[in-house]
Write a protein that holds these residues in place. Structure first.
Motif, PDB file in Angstrom:
ATOM      1  N   MET A   1      20.168  62.771  22.311  1.00  0.00           N
ATOM      2  CA  MET A   1      19.383  63.658  21.418  1.00  0.00           C
ATOM      3  C   MET A   1      17.960  63.741  22.004  1.00  0.00           C
ATOM      4  N   SER A   2      17.541  64.946  22.361  1.00  0.00           N
ATOM      5  CA  SER A   2      16.193  65.042  22.986  1.00  0.00           C
ATOM      6  C   SER A   2      15.143  64.849  21.888  1.00  0.00           C
ATOM      7  N   THR A   3      14.076  64.128  22.243  1.00  0.00           N
ATOM      8  CA  THR A   3      13.055  63.855  21.220  1.00  0.00           C
ATOM      9  C   THR A   3      12.281  65.148  20.925  1.00  0.00           C
ATOM     10  N   THR A   4      11.762  65.206  19.704  1.00  0.00           N
ATOM     11  CA  THR A   4      10.986  66.383  19.321  1.00  0.00           C
ATOM     12  C   THR A   4       9.626  66.346  20.000  1.00  0.00           C
ATOM     13  N   ARG A   5       9.265  67.467  20.566  1.00  0.00           N
ATOM     14  CA  ARG A   5       7.939  67.608  21.174  1.00  0.00           C
ATOM     15  C   ARG A   5       6.969  67.972  20.046  1.00  0.00           C
ATOM     16  N   ARG A   6       5.933  67.173  19.900  1.00  0.00           N
ATOM     17  CA  ARG A   6       4.959  67.463  18.834  1.00  0.00           C
ATOM     18  C   ARG A   6       3.694  68.013  19.479  1.00  0.00           C
ATOM     19  N   MET A   7       3.249  69.156  18.940  1.00  0.00           N
ATOM     20  CA  MET A   7       2.263  69.951  19.679  1.00  0.00           C
ATOM     21  C   MET A   7       1.138  70.435  18.766  1.00  0.00           C
ATOM     22  N   TRP A   8      -0.066  70.485  19.332  1.00  0.00           N
ATOM     23  CA  TRP A   8      -1.205  71.128  18.676  1.00  0.00           C
ATOM     24  C   TRP A   8      -1.570  72.326  19.539  1.00  0.00           C
ATOM     25  N   ILE A   9      -1.778  73.483  18.939  1.00  0.00           N
ATOM     26  CA  ILE A   9      -2.118  74.697  19.688  1.00  0.00           C
ATOM     27  C   ILE A   9      -3.556  75.097  19.374  1.00  0.00           C
ATOM     28  N   ASP A  10      -4.346  75.272  20.442  1.00  0.00           N
ATOM     29  CA  ASP A  10      -5.700  75.814  20.286  1.00  0.00           C
ATOM     30  C   ASP A  10      -5.673  77.243  20.837  1.00  0.00           C
ATOM     31  N   THR A  11      -6.086  78.198  20.039  1.00  0.00           N
ATOM     32  CA  THR A  11      -5.841  79.589  20.419  1.00  0.00           C
ATOM     33  C   THR A  11      -6.930  80.545  19.953  1.00  0.00           C
ATOM     34  N   ASP A  12      -7.098  81.621  20.736  1.00  0.00           N
ATOM     35  CA  ASP A  12      -8.006  82.714  20.312  1.00  0.00           C
ATOM     36  C   ASP A  12      -7.122  83.893  19.894  1.00  0.00           C
ATOM     37  N   THR A  13      -6.268  83.636  18.962  1.00  0.00           N
ATOM     38  CA  THR A  13      -5.093  84.406  18.557  1.00  0.00           C
ATOM     39  C   THR A  13      -5.200  85.924  18.635  1.00  0.00           C
ATOM     40  N   ALA A  14      -4.609  86.459  19.723  1.00  0.00           N
ATOM     41  CA  ALA A  14      -4.437  87.903  19.860  1.00  0.00           C
ATOM     42  C   ALA A  14      -3.014  88.135  20.362  1.00  0.00           C
ATOM     43  N   SER A  15      -2.746  89.323  20.842  1.00  0.00           N
ATOM     44  CA  SER A  15      -1.348  89.759  20.997  1.00  0.00           C
ATOM     45  C   SER A  15      -0.505  88.876  21.910  1.00  0.00           C
ATOM     46  N   ASP A  16      -1.076  88.340  22.996  1.00  0.00           N
ATOM     47  CA  ASP A  16      -0.212  87.480  23.835  1.00  0.00           C
ATOM     48  C   ASP A  16      -0.165  86.061  23.297  1.00  0.00           C
ATOM     49  N   ASP A  17      -1.268  85.572  22.708  1.00  0.00           N
ATOM     50  CA  ASP A  17      -1.248  84.240  22.061  1.00  0.00           C
ATOM     51  C   ASP A  17      -0.127  84.181  21.023  1.00  0.00           C
ATOM     52  N   VAL A  18       0.013  85.280  20.270  1.00  0.00           N
ATOM     53  CA  VAL A  18       0.981  85.317  19.169  1.00  0.00           C
ATOM     54  C   VAL A  18       2.400  85.045  19.672  1.00  0.00           C
ATOM     55  N   VAL A  19       2.754  85.637  20.796  1.00  0.00           N
ATOM     56  CA  VAL A  19       4.121  85.427  21.327  1.00  0.00           C
ATOM     57  C   VAL A  19       4.287  83.977  21.763  1.00  0.00           C
ATOM     58  N   ALA A  20       3.240  83.386  22.306  1.00  0.00           N
ATOM     59  CA  ALA A  20       3.293  81.951  22.671  1.00  0.00           C
ATOM     60  C   ALA A  20       3.476  81.094  21.423  1.00  0.00           C
ATOM     61  N   ILE A  21       2.795  81.446  20.358  1.00  0.00           N
ATOM     62  CA  ILE A  21       2.916  80.697  19.098  1.00  0.00           C
ATOM     63  C   ILE A  21       4.329  80.850  18.539  1.00  0.00           C
ATOM     64  N   VAL A  22       4.877  82.064  18.587  1.00  0.00           N
ATOM     65  CA  VAL A  22       6.257  82.285  18.123  1.00  0.00           C
ATOM     66  C   VAL A  22       7.222  81.435  18.947  1.00  0.00           C
ATOM     67  N   MET A  23       7.029  81.372  20.261  1.00  0.00           N
ATOM     68  CA  MET A  23       7.902  80.557  21.128  1.00  0.00           C
ATOM     69  C   MET A  23       7.903  79.102  20.666  1.00  0.00           C
ATOM     70  N   ALA A  24       6.715  78.586  20.345  1.00  0.00           N
ATOM     71  CA  ALA A  24       6.622  77.174  19.924  1.00  0.00           C
ATOM     72  C   ALA A  24       7.221  76.973  18.537  1.00  0.00           C
ATOM     73  N   LEU A  25       6.897  77.878  17.621  1.00  0.00           N
ATOM     74  CA  LEU A  25       7.392  77.729  16.235  1.00  0.00           C
ATOM     75  C   LEU A  25       8.909  77.868  16.163  1.00  0.00           C
ATOM     76  N   GLN A  26       9.475  78.676  17.054  1.00  0.00           N
ATOM     77  CA  GLN A  26      10.924  78.923  17.007  1.00  0.00           C
ATOM     78  C   GLN A  26      11.702  77.955  17.905  1.00  0.00           C
ATOM     79  N   HIS A  27      10.981  77.121  18.655  1.00  0.00           N
ATOM     80  CA  HIS A  27      11.682  76.257  19.619  1.00  0.00           C
ATOM     81  C   HIS A  27      12.355  75.100  18.890  1.00  0.00           C
ATOM     82  N   PRO A  28      13.646  74.836  19.146  1.00  0.00           N
ATOM     83  CA  PRO A  28      14.398  73.855  18.351  1.00  0.00           C
ATOM     84  C   PRO A  28      13.825  72.439  18.396  1.00  0.00           C
ATOM     85  N   ASN A  29      13.323  72.022  19.553  1.00  0.00           N
ATOM     86  CA  ASN A  29      12.874  70.623  19.645  1.00  0.00           C
ATOM     87  C   ASN A  29      11.362  70.500  19.626  1.00  0.00           C
TER      88      ASN A  29
END
Ligand code: RIB
Ligand code: CA
Length: 312
Positions: free
Chosen positions: A1-29
């Protein structure tokens, strides 16, 4: 069982940041334990609204803290001409009225890492002002960060905001200097990687858009970026610097070319402001301080995007 990666994101949230945030929020582990907003693409208040709206769309309740409203030293300009006045393509999204968890992003970030030293990973998608303040306020902060993946600088290419500098490093070069000299375990995914392996051509954008609501959202908010890229970088599409940096954060072995190098930043005033200095040959005789990623497996990256945007 792969361990969960726990992450803090620092961002200047605009259109490409958002897709990166979606990738992290939707990532299973992966668990995103918090987000801090920094000045950059858009004013901090807009970055807060964009991050909160995105977390809501993903059905995730993630603390979002407002951070530095200005760089440490330099006068600067936002990149609203690149991403839109709201940073989200100006397509009329309801991006008002959500409340930041706090206005103390730097303090909250320090306390999150203090509680779990060596356990949390940090992904920085904007200027490094919040990170630099955390290092200056808490000298041990850098040692508590398991790894820090930074979208910023350029490993081999010239710049995008000036002939020599990439935007995130141009906004606050002093902050970059503090981070690079702090001993933090830094991994740099520069704008050159985005141009080489993360260009989303129009036909691929159409395919991603058709994946569902998150696909439509992730592509529609690129409206202004698409126009900017066609006019400035002559691309028949747009490049995604933050998503490809997030891909390296989520799957470190996705890099196909990398090296450990001494990396510094120019604190000059002219064109060289924020220029990335990679000591490719070891001339500085200084210890390497950065994992420099030069290329990424594009096919794996695009599959990660498909998986993230398909997930509901
Ligand atoms: O130069 C590209 C970087 O600047 C990306 O992080 C983009 O979102 C902007 O912050
Ligand atoms: Ca960014």
């Amino acid at each position: 069982m792969s361990t969960t990666r726990r992450m803090w994101i620092d961002t200047d949230t605009a259109s490409d940041d958002v897709v990166a945030i979606v990738m992290a929020l939707q990532h299973p582990n992966t668990e995103v334990v918090g987000m801090s907003i920094v000045i950059g693409n858009v004013p901090v208040e807009l970055g807060v609204q964009n991050a909160l709206y995105t977390a809501e769309l993903c059905g995730k309740n993630v603390p979002v803290h407002a951070g530095a409203e200005m760089p440490l030293v330099r006068p600067f300009a936002t990149a609203q001409h690149v991403h839109g006045a709201d940073g989200m393509g100006d397509i009329g999204l309801p991006l008002k009225g959500r409340k930041a968890t706090s206005n103390n992003a730097v303090h909250e970030m320090i306390e999150a890492f203090r509680k779990e030293p060596g356990e949390l990973e940090l992904v920085a998608l904007g200027p490094l002002t919040n990170l630099a303040l955390a290092i200056r306020i808490e000298p041990e902060f850098a040692s508590w960060v398991k790894r820090c993946v930074i979208m910023g600088g350029t490993g081999v290419l010239p710049g995008n905001i000036t002939p020599l500098a990439e935007f995130n490093w141009w906004v606050d070069p002093e902050a970059v200097h503090i981070v690079l000299e702090s001993g933090m375990k830094v991994e740099m995914v520069g704008w050159d990687v985005s141009v080489a392996d993360a260009v989303i051509e129009d036909d691929l954008a159409a395919e991603l858009r058709a994946l569902g609501p998150l696909g439509q959202y992730s592509i529609d908010i690129q409206r202004v970026l698409r126009k900017f890229c066609e006019e400035s970088s002559k691309l028949k599409g747009f490049d995604w610097p933050d998503p490809i940096a997030m891909a390296v954060a989520l799957e470190p072995d996705i890099a196909t070319s990398e090296a450990h190098r001494r990396v510094e930043v120019s604190l000059g005033l002219g064109h060289e402001r924020g220029q990335t200095i990679v000591d490719h040959l070891g001339n500085t005789k200084r210890e390497p301080n950065c994992r420099v990623v030069y290329r990424v497996d594009r096919a794996r990256f695009i599959d990660m995007i498909r998986t993230a945007l398909r997930a509901q």
